[in-house]
Design a protein around this motif. Structure first.
Motif, PDB file in Angstrom:
ATOM      1  N   ILE A 139       0.618  -1.184  -0.007  1.00 53.05           N
ATOM      2  CA  ILE A 139      -0.039   0.131   0.038  1.00 53.05           C
ATOM      3  C   ILE A 139       0.920   1.339  -0.182  1.00 53.05           C
ATOM      4  O   ILE A 139       1.595   1.272   0.824  1.00 53.05           O
ATOM      5  CB  ILE A 139      -0.719  -0.130   1.217  1.00 53.05           C
ATOM      6  CG1 ILE A 139      -1.646  -1.376   1.494  1.00 53.05           C
ATOM      7  CG2 ILE A 139      -1.909   1.304   1.230  1.00 53.05           C
ATOM      8  CD1 ILE A 139      -2.608  -1.510  -0.165  1.00 53.05           C
ATOM      9  N   SER A 140       0.694   1.978  -0.866  1.00 52.61           N
ATOM     10  CA  SER A 140       1.365   3.314  -1.115  1.00 52.61           C
ATOM     11  C   SER A 140       0.656   4.512  -0.932  1.00 52.61           C
ATOM     12  O   SER A 140      -0.327   4.303  -0.062  1.00 52.61           O
ATOM     13  CB  SER A 140       2.162   3.360  -2.432  1.00 52.61           C
ATOM     14  OG  SER A 140       3.044   4.490  -2.527  1.00 52.61           O
ATOM     15  N   SER A 141       1.130   5.711  -1.138  1.00 51.29           N
ATOM     16  CA  SER A 141       0.007   6.815  -0.920  1.00 51.29           C
ATOM     17  C   SER A 141       0.559   7.904  -2.284  1.00 51.29           C
ATOM     18  O   SER A 141       1.509   7.901  -2.877  1.00 51.29           O
ATOM     19  CB  SER A 141       0.820   7.418   0.251  1.00 51.29           C
ATOM     20  OG  SER A 141       0.256   8.789   0.500  1.00 51.29           O
ATOM     21  N   LEU A 142      -0.362   8.895  -2.381  1.00 49.14           N
ATOM     22  CA  LEU A 142      -0.333   9.902  -3.329  1.00 49.14           C
ATOM     23  C   LEU A 142       1.072  10.768  -2.832  1.00 49.14           C
ATOM     24  O   LEU A 142       1.513  11.487  -3.601  1.00 49.14           O
ATOM     25  CB  LEU A 142      -1.612  10.741  -3.259  1.00 49.14           C
ATOM     26  CG  LEU A 142      -2.579   9.960  -4.115  1.00 49.14           C
ATOM     27  CD1 LEU A 142      -3.799  10.924  -4.116  1.00 49.14           C
ATOM     28  CD2 LEU A 142      -2.356   9.757  -5.768  1.00 49.14           C
ATOM     29  N   ALA A 143       1.453  10.842  -1.316  1.00 47.76           N
ATOM     30  CA  ALA A 143       2.528  11.367  -1.089  1.00 47.76           C
ATOM     31  C   ALA A 143       3.611  10.955  -1.863  1.00 47.76           C
ATOM     32  O   ALA A 143       4.774  11.809  -2.082  1.00 47.76           O
ATOM     33  CB  ALA A 143       2.513  11.192   0.420  1.00 47.76           C
ATOM     34  N   ALA A 144       3.543   9.724  -2.620  1.00 48.96           N
ATOM     35  CA  ALA A 144       4.845   9.296  -3.205  1.00 48.96           C
ATOM     36  C   ALA A 144       5.253  10.231  -4.233  1.00 48.96           C
ATOM     37  O   ALA A 144       6.419  10.298  -4.943  1.00 48.96           O
ATOM     38  CB  ALA A 144       4.783   7.845  -3.523  1.00 48.96           C
ATOM     39  N   MET A 145       4.309  10.989  -4.847  1.00 53.66           N
ATOM     40  CA  MET A 145       4.336  11.836  -5.976  1.00 53.66           C
ATOM     41  C   MET A 145       4.946  13.244  -5.577  1.00 53.66           C
ATOM     42  O   MET A 145       5.724  13.916  -6.375  1.00 53.66           O
ATOM     43  CB  MET A 145       3.187  12.139  -6.704  1.00 53.66           C
ATOM     44  CG  MET A 145       2.454  10.833  -7.146  1.00 53.66           C
ATOM     45  SD  MET A 145       0.747  11.137  -7.892  1.00 53.66           S
ATOM     46  CE  MET A 145       1.151  12.013  -9.188  1.00 53.66           C
ATOM     47  N   GLY A 146       5.154  13.316  -4.405  1.00 53.29           N
ATOM     48  CA  GLY A 146       5.989  14.465  -3.922  1.00 53.29           C
ATOM     49  C   GLY A 146       5.161  15.802  -3.777  1.00 53.29           C
ATOM     50  O   GLY A 146       5.770  17.124  -3.798  1.00 53.29           O
ATOM     51  N   HIS A 147       3.879  15.897  -3.997  1.00 51.93           N
ATOM     52  CA  HIS A 147       3.257  17.273  -4.194  1.00 51.93           C
ATOM     53  C   HIS A 147       3.293  17.765  -2.679  1.00 51.93           C
ATOM     54  O   HIS A 147       2.852  19.208  -2.688  1.00 51.93           O
ATOM     55  CB  HIS A 147       2.016  17.100  -4.590  1.00 51.93           C
ATOM     56  CG  HIS A 147       1.930  16.535  -5.832  1.00 51.93           C
ATOM     57  ND1 HIS A 147       2.721  17.073  -6.969  1.00 51.93           N
ATOM     58  CD2 HIS A 147       1.523  15.440  -6.440  1.00 51.93           C
ATOM     59  CE1 HIS A 147       2.415  16.557  -8.237  1.00 51.93           C
ATOM     60  NE2 HIS A 147       1.695  15.323  -7.921  1.00 51.93           N
ATOM     61  N   ASP A 148       3.311  17.092  -1.544  1.00 56.17           N
ATOM     62  CA  ASP A 148       3.072  17.854  -0.284  1.00 56.17           C
ATOM     63  C   ASP A 148       4.454  17.968   0.596  1.00 56.17           C
ATOM     64  O   ASP A 148       5.051  16.796   0.978  1.00 56.17           O
ATOM     65  CB  ASP A 148       2.187  16.841   0.722  1.00 56.17           C
ATOM     66  CG  ASP A 148       1.744  17.704   2.141  1.00 56.17           C
ATOM     67  OD1 ASP A 148       2.516  18.688   2.583  1.00 56.17           O
ATOM     68  OD2 ASP A 148       0.962  17.258   2.799  1.00 56.17           O
ATOM     69  N   LYS A 149       5.141  18.992   0.725  1.00 57.11           N
ATOM     70  CA  LYS A 149       6.541  19.278   0.842  1.00 57.11           C
ATOM     71  C   LYS A 149       6.618  18.979   2.259  1.00 57.11           C
ATOM     72  O   LYS A 149       7.748  18.752   2.791  1.00 57.11           O
ATOM     73  CB  LYS A 149       6.849  20.512   0.557  1.00 57.11           C
ATOM     74  CG  LYS A 149       6.982  20.933  -0.824  1.00 57.11           C
ATOM     75  CD  LYS A 149       7.804  19.885  -1.681  1.00 57.11           C
ATOM     76  CE  LYS A 149       7.482  20.221  -3.141  1.00 57.11           C
ATOM     77  NZ  LYS A 149       8.306  19.063  -3.926  1.00 57.11           N
ATOM     78  N   GLN A 150       5.445  18.881   3.195  1.00 55.11           N
ATOM     79  CA  GLN A 150       5.537  18.592   4.751  1.00 55.11           C
ATOM     80  C   GLN A 150       5.821  17.185   4.881  1.00 55.11           C
ATOM     81  O   GLN A 150       5.847  16.706   5.951  1.00 55.11           O
ATOM     82  CB  GLN A 150       4.557  19.311   5.156  1.00 55.11           C
ATOM     83  CG  GLN A 150       4.624  20.681   5.468  1.00 55.11           C
ATOM     84  CD  GLN A 150       3.840  21.383   6.498  1.00 55.11           C
ATOM     85  OE1 GLN A 150       3.233  20.994   7.478  1.00 55.11           O
ATOM     86  NE2 GLN A 150       3.668  22.815   6.101  1.00 55.11           N
ATOM     87  N   LEU A 151       5.277  16.265   3.781  1.00 54.59           N
ATOM     88  CA  LEU A 151       5.520  14.798   3.792  1.00 54.59           C
ATOM     89  C   LEU A 151       6.887  14.187   3.161  1.00 54.59           C
ATOM     90  O   LEU A 151       6.673  13.084   2.534  1.00 54.59           O
ATOM     91  CB  LEU A 151       4.120  14.284   3.408  1.00 54.59           C
ATOM     92  CG  LEU A 151       2.966  14.494   4.000  1.00 54.59           C
ATOM     93  CD1 LEU A 151       1.692  14.077   3.182  1.00 54.59           C
ATOM     94  CD2 LEU A 151       2.965  14.023   5.585  1.00 54.59           C
ATOM     95  N   LEU A 152       7.669  15.104   3.278  1.00 59.92           N
ATOM     96  CA  LEU A 152       9.118  14.747   2.494  1.00 59.92           C
ATOM     97  C   LEU A 152       9.314  13.408   3.013  1.00 59.92           C
ATOM     98  O   LEU A 152       9.478  12.275   2.144  1.00 59.92           O
ATOM     99  CB  LEU A 152      10.158  15.692   2.724  1.00 59.92           C
ATOM    100  CG  LEU A 152      11.365  15.233   2.200  1.00 59.92           C
ATOM    101  CD1 LEU A 152      11.866  16.259   1.265  1.00 59.92           C
ATOM    102  CD2 LEU A 152      12.477  14.779   3.221  1.00 59.92           C
ATOM    103  N   ALA A 153       9.434  12.704   4.211  1.00 61.25           N
ATOM    104  CA  ALA A 153      10.051  11.486   4.684  1.00 61.25           C
ATOM    105  C   ALA A 153       8.976  10.733   4.192  1.00 61.25           C
ATOM    106  O   ALA A 153       9.295   9.498   3.817  1.00 61.25           O
ATOM    107  CB  ALA A 153      10.258  11.690   6.328  1.00 61.25           C
ATOM    108  N   TYR A 154       7.669  10.798   4.676  1.00 57.42           N
ATOM    109  CA  TYR A 154       6.615   9.790   4.127  1.00 57.42           C
ATOM    110  C   TYR A 154       6.575   9.457   2.837  1.00 57.42           C
ATOM    111  O   TYR A 154       6.669   8.460   2.301  1.00 57.42           O
ATOM    112  CB  TYR A 154       5.611  10.467   4.652  1.00 57.42           C
ATOM    113  CG  TYR A 154       4.332   9.410   4.406  1.00 57.42           C
ATOM    114  CD1 TYR A 154       3.795   8.319   5.364  1.00 57.42           C
ATOM    115  CD2 TYR A 154       3.283   9.886   3.438  1.00 57.42           C
ATOM    116  CE1 TYR A 154       2.945   7.503   5.119  1.00 57.42           C
ATOM    117  CE2 TYR A 154       2.271   8.962   3.055  1.00 57.42           C
ATOM    118  CZ  TYR A 154       1.785   7.877   4.173  1.00 57.42           C
ATOM    119  OH  TYR A 154       0.888   6.984   3.868  1.00 57.42           O
ATOM    120  N   GLY A 155       6.436  10.729   2.101  1.00 59.17           N
ATOM    121  CA  GLY A 155       6.585  10.686   0.619  1.00 59.17           C
ATOM    122  C   GLY A 155       7.761   9.886   0.052  1.00 59.17           C
ATOM    123  O   GLY A 155       7.497   8.760  -0.900  1.00 59.17           O
TER     124      GLY A 155
END
Length: 166
Positions: A139-155
């Motif tokens: 299971i991944s996340s849309l955060a992997a696309m890097g659009h939310d700069k506050q989710l750098l580690a998660y993404g």
């Protein structure tokens, strides 16, 4: 029409809440034996309370402890003698702007999301016979696309998970 997973044995990480809990419930509903891996025992008990008795095995696991994972996978496999599938749902968070990200936060996300996935798959592949099929989902996340700069580690860790899962 729902596909039957009758008598299939599936290992699920992150089984104490969220997507992991929902995955366990759905697998059990379709007839699978489910091995729950999670840090929170109380959450696993709650997940299991919604599943048929005898259809699940909880194993308390901290995915950040990579050295423990081979023994945990072997323990899981010994329950029914095989593992037919693996669903990696484990997830942790941690919002931080780039200037506030610490190496520890990045490492923790990589351990839980990516390194543990790779280690579990590696052990499963070594344990299975060549003739035994093994279905794997992560299971991944849309955060992997890097659009939310506050989710750098998660993404970043989810992007690495996607690369590893391919």
């Amino acid at each position: 029409m729902m596909q039957s997973l009758d008598q299939k044995v599936v290992l699920v990480t992150g089984a104490s809440s969220g997507i992991g809990r929902a995955t366990c419930r759905e697998l059990a509903k379709r007839g699978a034996f489910v091995i729950l891996l999670a840090r929170r025992e109380a959450g696993m008990v709650e997940t299991m309370s919604t599943m048929p008795e005898g259809q699940s095995l909880p194993i308390k696991t901290d995915l950040r402890d990579l050295a423990s994972l081979p023994a945990i996978v072997e323990q899981a496999r010994s329950w029914k003698g095989r593992i037919d599938g693996f669903v990696h749902c484990a997830g942790i968070g941690g919002r931080a702007r780039l200037r506030d990200v610490t190496p520890e936060l990045v490492a923790k996300n990589m351990l839980v999301h990516t390194y543990s996935f790779v280690e579990i798959v590696r052990v499963l592949m070594r344990l299975k016979k060549n003739t035994e099929p093994l279905q794997i989902a992560a299971i991944s996340s849309l955060a992997a696309m890097g659009h939310d700069k506050q989710l750098l580690a998660y993404g970043a860790s989810k992007a690495a998970l996607e690369a590893a899962a391919k």
